[in-house]
Design a protein around this motif. Structure first.
Motif, short mmCIF file in Angstrom:
data_model
loop_
_atom_site.label_atom_id
_atom_site.label_comp_id
_atom_site.label_asym_id
_atom_site.label_seq_id
_atom_site.Cartn_x
_atom_site.Cartn_y
_atom_site.Cartn_z
N GLY A 185 0.92 -1.05 -0.08
CA GLY A 185 0.04 0.03 -0.06
C GLY A 185 0.77 1.25 -0.17
N LEU A 186 2.14 1.23 -0.50
CA LEU A 186 2.67 2.41 -0.52
C LEU A 186 2.33 3.38 -1.57
CD1 LEU A 186 5.78 3.95 0.31
CD2 LEU A 186 6.34 2.92 -2.13
N PRO A 187 2.01 4.71 -1.18
CA PRO A 187 1.29 5.54 -2.05
C PRO A 187 2.25 6.11 -3.14
CG PRO A 187 1.70 6.88 0.32
CD PRO A 187 2.30 5.23 0.20
N ALA A 188 2.32 5.30 -4.06
CA ALA A 188 3.50 5.70 -5.02
C ALA A 188 2.91 5.95 -6.63
CB ALA A 188 4.34 4.66 -5.34
N THR A 189 3.59 6.64 -7.18
CA THR A 189 3.43 7.00 -8.61
C THR A 189 4.57 7.13 -9.25
OG1 THR A 189 3.52 9.50 -7.94
CG2 THR A 189 1.24 8.39 -8.32
N ILE A 190 4.78 6.71 -10.65
CA ILE A 190 5.73 6.47 -11.39
C ILE A 190 5.87 7.34 -12.57
CG2 ILE A 190 7.33 4.97 -12.86
CD1 ILE A 190 6.35 2.61 -10.97
N SER A 191 6.72 8.17 -13.04
CA SER A 191 6.95 8.74 -14.31
C SER A 191 8.05 8.21 -15.25
CB SER A 191 7.09 10.28 -14.04
OG SER A 191 8.18 10.73 -13.30
N ASN A 192 7.66 8.11 -16.47
CA ASN A 192 8.98 7.63 -17.30
C ASN A 192 9.17 8.74 -18.41
OD1 ASN A 192 7.28 5.28 -16.64
ND2 ASN A 192 9.20 4.40 -17.14
N CYS A 193 10.28 9.40 -18.47
CA CYS A 193 10.57 10.62 -19.12
C CYS A 193 11.28 10.15 -20.45
CB CYS A 193 11.18 11.76 -18.32
SG CYS A 193 12.76 11.32 -17.84
N ALA A 194 11.16 11.04 -21.34
CA ALA A 194 12.08 11.33 -22.62
C ALA A 194 13.30 11.81 -22.19
CB ALA A 194 11.35 12.19 -23.42
N ASN A 195 14.23 11.79 -23.18
CA ASN A 195 15.56 12.33 -22.69
C ASN A 195 15.61 13.93 -22.59
OD1 ASN A 195 16.37 9.85 -24.22
ND2 ASN A 195 18.34 10.94 -24.77
N ASN A 196 16.23 14.17 -21.26
CA ASN A 196 16.15 15.59 -20.84
C ASN A 196 17.33 16.31 -21.49
OD1 ASN A 196 14.46 16.09 -17.60
ND2 ASN A 196 13.87 14.67 -19.37
N TYR A 197 17.08 17.57 -21.69
CA TYR A 197 18.14 18.72 -21.77
C TYR A 197 18.11 19.93 -20.99
CZ TYR A 197 15.28 21.35 -24.93
OH TYR A 197 14.15 22.20 -25.41
N GLY A 198 19.01 20.72 -20.86
CA GLY A 198 18.98 21.93 -20.29
C GLY A 198 20.35 22.12 -19.51
N PRO A 199 20.33 23.27 -18.67
CA PRO A 199 21.63 23.76 -17.94
C PRO A 199 21.91 22.64 -16.55
CG PRO A 199 20.03 25.47 -17.96
CD PRO A 199 19.21 24.49 -18.64
N TYR A 200 23.25 22.77 -16.55
CA TYR A 200 23.66 21.74 -15.40
C TYR A 200 23.49 20.47 -15.48
CZ TYR A 200 22.85 26.21 -12.60
OH TYR A 200 22.98 27.29 -12.24
N GLN A 201 23.72 20.08 -16.66
CA GLN A 201 23.70 18.55 -17.00
C GLN A 201 25.27 18.04 -17.22
OE1 GLN A 201 21.97 17.06 -20.88
NE2 GLN A 201 21.26 15.17 -19.86
N PHE A 202 25.47 16.91 -16.42
CA PHE A 202 26.91 16.45 -16.38
C PHE A 202 27.41 16.05 -17.87
CE2 PHE A 202 30.14 13.07 -15.42
CZ PHE A 202 30.90 13.93 -14.57
N PRO A 203 28.61 16.51 -17.98
CA PRO A 203 29.23 16.53 -19.42
C PRO A 203 29.62 15.31 -19.82
CG PRO A 203 30.83 17.45 -17.97
CD PRO A 203 29.75 17.47 -16.93
N GLU A 204 29.04 14.19 -19.17
CA GLU A 204 29.14 12.86 -20.02
C GLU A 204 27.79 12.40 -20.85
OE1 GLU A 204 29.14 9.65 -17.25
OE2 GLU A 204 27.20 10.16 -16.57
N LYS A 205 26.90 13.31 -20.84
CA LYS A 205 25.70 13.14 -21.57
C LYS A 205 25.95 13.91 -22.97
CE LYS A 205 23.41 11.13 -18.29
NZ LYS A 205 23.09 9.56 -18.09
N VAL A 206 25.04 13.36 -23.79
CA VAL A 206 25.58 13.80 -25.32
C VAL A 206 25.51 15.30 -25.52
CG1 VAL A 206 23.05 13.58 -25.80
CG2 VAL A 206 24.99 13.16 -27.61
N ILE A 207 24.45 16.17 -25.14
CA ILE A 207 24.39 17.45 -25.52
C ILE A 207 25.35 18.13 -24.88
CG2 ILE A 207 22.96 19.73 -25.43
CD1 ILE A 207 20.45 18.16 -26.05
#
Length: 369
Positions: A185-207
């Motif tokens: 009965g854990l009151p849980a939800t899940i989100s599955n997201c597309a590839n994110n982009y924007g500031p502060y992304q660690f520089p191993e990621k593609v953009i």
């Protein structure tokens, strides 16, 4: 349930954000504090190689006692429980995860212990403390991939067909969250997201990796499968989606979060060259990573129709602003480059031999997403 949209004036909710020193987590911390004046945020992060506490320096200076930081591992049940109880946490948003596909190929055990065992331990603590909501942040990659020439999309009921250790670890975590909802009965939800982009992304990621490479006068290393497509979502739109699910989402439900906008990796590289007015020769090609997915595209009609969310940030404008952010904030990413640990040119014995099998040795340095 004490959530921000049901607060009486003066009441306070406390949100525990795990992985809040990472890219999306830090953006969510900033977003929540900016839009929920009565709330407190506790950032619980182990500070692994990809974490960057400096991303929240402005929050620390501005928010005072509305923001707290705890260095901790989600695999540590006792510390997680003590943190939840000690800060009177109402809601947990779990971003904490190992997330770099290439690193998962060479260190799969780290991904399964953090992404699966860690999520289970955090949920055990959430149950024991009686939190009002547990939201788990996942990825489109749990569904596997799609053919490049198909019109298919992934819906929430699509089967999980992960192809890499990272994908599999996130799929297993999603199943664990669902099991804790159904069994305990854990009151849980899940989100599955597309590839994110924007500031502060660690520089191993593609953009950011491509942008930083060009700014340093080095070639962008594209996989030979550079026509493989990704769906791109600005991190700020993703944060609004999570906020919407926490406030209005149905317990036990999974929500796909996507923009519907696909761009292949070749197109990403070309856009970066255009924005920076850089030499087109700054592109080179390396063998594909083992298990390299071809295409992801989410059907996000459920969150749009049920909860009224939709992306607001135009891709072209958001992309250009993102490239300019990395150009203008060299001080933020310069010191992070030494932490990048995977050599994307090292998957095969002969980089010129596209049909050669992957190398048995572990790649050592460099990286792209």
């Amino acid at each position: 349930m004490r959530l921000p949209h049901t607060q009486s004036e003066g009441s306070v909710s406390t949100i525990l954000v795990t992985g809040g020193a990472g890219f999306i987590g830090s953006s969510f911390v900033r977003h929540w504090l900016a839009h929920h004046a009565n709330d407190r945020v506790v950032n619980y992060d182990l500070l692994t190689y990809a974490a960057c506490p400096a991303s929240l320096d402005d929050v620390v200076e501005r928010e005072g006692d509305r923001y707290a930081f705890v260095q901790g591992d989600i695999r540590d049940y006792d510390l997680a429980l003590a943190t939840i109880r000690g800060h009177a946490v109402d809601v947990i948003v779990n971003f904490a995860a190992e997330s770099h596909n290439s690193r998962a190929v060479v260190q799969p055990e780290t991904f399964f212990t953090t992404n699966v065992v860690g999520t289970v331990q955090l949920m055990r603590a959430a149950l024991e403390a009686g939190v009002s909501r547990f939201h788990h942040v996942s990825t489109c990659e749990v569904y596997g991939d799609l053919p490049l020439d198909a019109d298919d999309t992934f819906v929430e009921s699509s089967p999980f067909v992960p192809k890499t250790p990272y994908n599999a670890s996130k799929a297993a975590a999603d199943l664990a969250v669902n099991a804790f909802f159904e069994t305990y009965g854990l009151p849980a939800t899940i989100s599955n997201c597309a590839n994110n982009y924007g500031p502060y992304q660690f520089p191993e990621k593609v953009i950011p990796h491509f942008v930083v490479s060009v700014l340093n006068g080095k070639p962008m290393t594209l996989y030979r499968g550079s026509r493989n497509r990704r769906e791109w979502l600005h991190v700020d739109d993703h944060c609004r989606a999570i906020e919407t699910i926490i406030e209005r989402g149905r317990l036990g439900e999974m929500y796909n979060v996507g923009s519907g906008l696909e761009v292949d990796i070749e197109g990403i590289a070309d856009r970066i060259l255009e924005v920076l007015n850089a030499d087109p020769a700054l592109k080179s090609y390396v063998p594909d990573r083992p298990g390299h997915d071809r295409r992801y595209l989410l059907d996000s009609s459920k969150i749009r129709s049920e909860l009224g969310w939709q992306p607001r940030i135009d891709f072209e404008a958001g992309f250009e602003a993102t490239v300019h952010w990395y150009r203008d904030n060299v001080h933020w990413w310069r010191g992070l480059l030494d932490r990048v640990v995977v050599d994307e040119t090292g998957w095969q014995d002969d980089p010129e031999d596209v049909d050669a099998p992957p190398k048995s040795s572990v790649p050592q340095a460099g990286a792209i997403a």
